[in-house]
Design a protein around this motif. Structure first.
Motif, short mmCIF file in Angstrom:
data_model
loop_
_atom_site.label_atom_id
_atom_site.label_comp_id
_atom_site.label_asym_id
_atom_site.label_seq_id
_atom_site.Cartn_x
_atom_site.Cartn_y
_atom_site.Cartn_z
N GLY A 151 0.81 -1.21 0.00
CA GLY A 151 0.00 0.00 0.00
C GLY A 151 0.84 1.26 0.00
O GLY A 151 0.33 2.36 -0.10
N ARG A 152 2.14 1.09 0.16
CA ARG A 152 3.04 2.23 0.14
C ARG A 152 4.10 1.97 -0.92
O ARG A 152 4.38 0.82 -1.24
CB ARG A 152 3.74 2.37 1.48
CG ARG A 152 3.10 3.31 2.43
CD ARG A 152 3.60 3.03 3.81
NE ARG A 152 2.69 2.10 4.47
CZ ARG A 152 1.64 2.51 5.15
NH1 ARG A 152 1.40 3.78 5.27
NH2 ARG A 152 0.82 1.65 5.70
N SER A 153 4.67 3.01 -1.41
CA SER A 153 5.74 2.77 -2.37
C SER A 153 7.00 2.36 -1.62
O SER A 153 7.23 2.79 -0.50
CB SER A 153 6.01 4.03 -3.19
OG SER A 153 6.73 4.96 -2.44
N MET A 154 7.77 1.54 -2.28
CA MET A 154 9.01 1.07 -1.67
C MET A 154 9.91 2.24 -1.30
O MET A 154 10.50 2.27 -0.22
CB MET A 154 9.71 0.16 -2.68
CG MET A 154 10.96 -0.49 -2.19
SD MET A 154 12.01 -0.76 -3.60
CE MET A 154 12.75 0.84 -3.73
N GLU A 155 9.97 3.23 -2.19
CA GLU A 155 10.85 4.36 -1.95
C GLU A 155 10.49 5.13 -0.69
O GLU A 155 11.36 5.59 0.04
CB GLU A 155 10.84 5.32 -3.15
CG GLU A 155 11.57 4.82 -4.36
CD GLU A 155 10.65 4.02 -5.26
OE1 GLU A 155 9.61 3.54 -4.76
OE2 GLU A 155 10.95 3.89 -6.45
N SER A 156 9.20 5.28 -0.46
CA SER A 156 8.81 6.07 0.70
C SER A 156 9.14 5.34 2.00
O SER A 156 9.50 5.96 2.99
CB SER A 156 7.33 6.43 0.64
OG SER A 156 6.53 5.30 0.90
N GLY A 160 11.53 6.65 4.88
CA GLY A 160 11.08 6.65 6.26
C GLY A 160 12.05 5.92 7.17
O GLY A 160 12.37 6.39 8.26
N ALA A 161 12.54 4.78 6.70
CA ALA A 161 13.49 4.01 7.49
C ALA A 161 14.78 4.79 7.71
O ALA A 161 15.33 4.82 8.81
CB ALA A 161 13.80 2.69 6.79
N GLU A 188 4.68 12.57 2.86
CA GLU A 188 4.65 11.12 2.72
C GLU A 188 5.72 10.45 3.59
O GLU A 188 5.46 9.44 4.24
CB GLU A 188 4.86 10.78 1.24
CG GLU A 188 4.78 9.30 0.90
CD GLU A 188 3.40 8.72 1.16
OE1 GLU A 188 2.42 9.49 1.13
OE2 GLU A 188 3.33 7.51 1.41
N ILE A 189 6.90 11.03 3.59
CA ILE A 189 7.98 10.47 4.40
C ILE A 189 7.61 10.51 5.88
O ILE A 189 7.78 9.54 6.60
CB ILE A 189 9.30 11.24 4.19
CG1 ILE A 189 9.72 11.16 2.72
CG2 ILE A 189 10.41 10.65 5.07
CD1 ILE A 189 10.96 11.96 2.40
#
Length: 306
Positions: A151-156, A160-161, A188-189
DNA sequence: AAGACGAAAGTGGTTGA
DNA sequence: TCAACAACTTTCGTCTT
């Protein structure tokens, strides 16, 4: 990552420098210059941009939550085990499990491979220390295994990580910087950051405004005295609880602004605002609070007359 | 003309009913 | 789930240097 060990400050040739391995910075005690002692690793720039554009950003394994926890990381036997099994029923079951396990792990591995490349790219763009990068990778791996990426993009999630890892290691980057590096909107981040840290129960100390000072000061080319003055201001501000509830970057920026006035190295509100990623208005508000509550008005006036 | 200041309205997130 | 709320931003007009 290529690391150059510096013996002296390139600015003032002073030997009085010290490296902060954790923060990835070397700072000159005499002129306050923050020396970038890490070269950007361009090795990752050849990342497959094309793949990114074309492939669907669906991530996560095609699986149920339950089989995840049991199956992951455990080998469901190998074929030599197979011959030990007696009944057809057991053989059947064995193959089913094994098939699933392989399917799941390869999907995760694939995702992880792409994600780690992205993580590395962003991390090197921001010149983050290795320790942070590794922490971020750990967080991301956990997130994938918990299925938080769907449900989230991998990049975001990567961003975030990384942001979470920065905070944990007290080498803060602003959401703006993270956004610029990763190409993800900072909203988003922030969202994924909160989500991931909540789900993974990662506790993070509220960030300390002083952590931002060296970077901002060096971007503004302010002296070491001004830097330590602003840190001093921050300490006083914290003592009377001026800092709680406010955005740390705004406070750091205001302290730096005041310090620059006091030391006669005036920077405009605009300049400070830009490097700190806040608006002039915010600086003004913090600034007003600071000089009022800390009775700094006199000091500022004094150095103005010079 | 540029910078500093302040008011007013808008945004996104948190909290508590 | 919704409304109140605090922090911050945007925008804009006015004052100061």
């Amino acid at each position: 990552m290529i690391r150059k060990q510096l013996k002296e400050c390139p600015e003032c040739a002073s030997k009085n420098i010290f490296g902060d391995r954790e923060k990835g910075e070397t700072i000159c005690r005499d002129c306050g210059l923050v020396i970038e002692d890490r070269m950007v690793d361009f090795g990752q720039e050849w990342r497959t941009f094309e793949d990114d554009a074309n492939t669907k950003r669906r991530t996560g394994a095609p699986t149920s939550e339950t089989s995840f926890d049991q199956g992951l990381g455990t080998e469901v036997g190998n074929t030599s085990d197979f011959y030990k099994l007696s009944s057809d029923r057991e053989r059947d079951r064995f193959f089913r499990l094994r098939k699933w396990n392989i399917r799941i792990s390869t999907a995760i591995e694939r995702n992880l491979k792409v994600a780690l490349a992205e993580l590395k790219r962003v991390s090197s763009f921001l010149k983050l220390p290795k320790s942070v990068e590794e922490e971020a990778a750990r967080i991301y791996r956990q997130a994938v295994q918990k299925g938080l990426v769907r449900g989230r993009s991998m990049e975001s999630v990567v961003a975030g990580a990384l942001y979470a890892a920065c905070r944990r290691h007290e080498v803060p980057r602003t959401l703006d910087e993270m956004g610029e590096a990763s190409g993800i909107e900072k909203k988003e981040i922030g969202r994924t950051y909160r989500f991931v840290t909540r789900e993974l129960e990662i506790s993070i100390k509220p960030s300390n405004p002083a952590d931002y000072i060296p970077r901002f000061a060096s971007a503004l080319k302010l002296s070491a005295e001004t830097q330590s003055k602003s840190v001093e201001i921050l300490e006083h501000a914290r003592d009377i609880e001026l800092t709680s509830g406010r955005g740390p970057t705004g406070i750091a920026a205001a302290a730096l602004y005041v310090a620059s006035l006091i030391h006669g190295e005036k920077r405009t509100q605009r300049e400070v605002a830009d490097v700190a990623g806040v608006t002039e208005v915010t600086i003004r508000n913090r600034y007003k609070e600071l000089i009022k509550k800390l009775k700094l008005t006199k000091e500022v006036e004094k150095s103005k007359k010079k």
